[in-house]
Design a protein around this motif. Sequence first.
Motif, PDB file in Angstrom:
ATOM      1  N   LEU A   1       0.839  -1.198   0.000  1.00 65.50           N
ATOM      2  CA  LEU A   1       0.000   0.000   0.000  1.00 65.50           C
ATOM      3  C   LEU A   1       0.876   1.251   0.000  1.00 65.50           C
ATOM      4  O   LEU A   1       0.543   2.245  -0.649  1.00 65.50           O
ATOM      5  CB  LEU A   1      -0.918  -0.014   1.217  1.00 65.50           C
TER       6      LEU A   1
ATOM      7  N   THR B   1      -7.517   2.587  -7.565  1.00 68.00           N
ATOM      8  CA  THR B   1      -7.816   1.864  -6.331  1.00 68.00           C
ATOM      9  C   THR B   1      -8.759   0.694  -6.599  1.00 68.00           C
ATOM     10  O   THR B   1      -8.626  -0.377  -6.003  1.00 68.00           O
ATOM     11  CB  THR B   1      -8.432   2.803  -5.282  1.00 68.00           C
TER      12      THR B   1
ATOM     13  N   TYR C   1      -7.035  -2.208  -3.829  1.00 65.96           N
ATOM     14  CA  TYR C   1      -6.779  -1.563  -2.537  1.00 65.96           C
ATOM     15  C   TYR C   1      -8.041  -0.861  -2.050  1.00 65.96           C
ATOM     16  O   TYR C   1      -8.660  -0.083  -2.782  1.00 65.96           O
ATOM     17  CB  TYR C   1      -5.642  -0.547  -2.664  1.00 65.96           C
TER      18      TYR C   1
ATOM     19  N   PRO D   1      -1.719  -5.901  -1.746  1.00 64.68           N
ATOM     20  CA  PRO D   1      -3.074  -5.876  -2.291  1.00 64.68           C
ATOM     21  C   PRO D   1      -3.833  -7.128  -1.885  1.00 64.68           C
ATOM     22  O   PRO D   1      -3.217  -8.183  -1.618  1.00 64.68           O
ATOM     23  CB  PRO D   1      -2.845  -5.841  -3.806  1.00 64.68           C
TER      24      PRO D   1
END
Length: 337
Positions: free
Chosen positions: A190, A285, A290, A336
């Motif tokens: 991340l 995203t 994520y 992820p």
Amino acid sequence: MRRRPPSFSDDEGSLYSGSESASTCSSTDSSACDEDEVNVRMAPDWCAYRCLIEQRGFRLDTCRDVKLWYQRYWETLIAQGQSVSKDCAGYRRACAGGDEDDLCRDAGLPENLFRGTHVSSDTKVVIKAVHLSSREYDIVRYMSSYPLCKDPRNHLIPIMDFIEVVESNLAFIVMEEWSPNFVPDPPPTLRCFLGALRQCIEHAEFMHSHRIAHLDISIRNLLTDYNSHYAYIDFEVSRRFDDDPDPRIRCCRGTELSPERERGDWADPYKADIWSLSIVILHATSWTGYNLPELRPLLRSMQEENFSVRPNATEVLREFDDIVRRMSDCRLQSGPP
């Protein structure tokens, strides 16, 4: 380890191709209005400029280059235990091209782009033909000039050379070849992913601080070198507003258009970029998997219907940094899903 994707695409509208939508653009600053004859895409006779480009140390891809690249690529896949299909359109074109030294254009790129190699370093490049008086050439040269090129906020694709052909009103922008695979191959943690997003926001802040609006910020115009660096490309519809402190435009060309641009209304070009940037973040995203609920308030503010209340790029970057600072190290080091 850095991994390069296939260099030779077979799909129209691929790497470096930019937006294809037809458009008109106008500005409240008459000096910034489009001149169609200088801001349309060029379609040069690449063979005619081959020697000039070679004199500057770059080799346009030949049939031999393409076949050799595919052969090396297949060898890499086989070494990794992957299956290989040699029925590739690019390879077939190279084999059917006649002489080994004939130029072999990538059919997946528009006519103003050609792949090549920097001879002394063996670096793969993409060469873009533009009008010598185009906005794109002016903006890319400006961002590549000193001291802007040394600004750490500047995430322009690395430019290796500018080759001007004054008698033809033509210029070639020689760029490093980076990959468009930002989404299919997400960063491993991340923290790395947020670092990629930060570079996208930071470059918008850099451009706006120098009175440049990109006007076509999208996933397809963001590339990576697979070494945690991300860069912007395609400034065909971008604008500089040096003499206009509060510019307004009407421009319906682009990929991620804000509501006011969709309607054909007068728009603040910088706030239009903010909208587009929010869509890029949402796509990134979503496609990487994520889950970032912390970003939702910021994204909502970037997508305000009334552009006058959207935050500017500096405010977006500041809020983004504050959000990341509040995240735990454990969260930032997670991968992820």
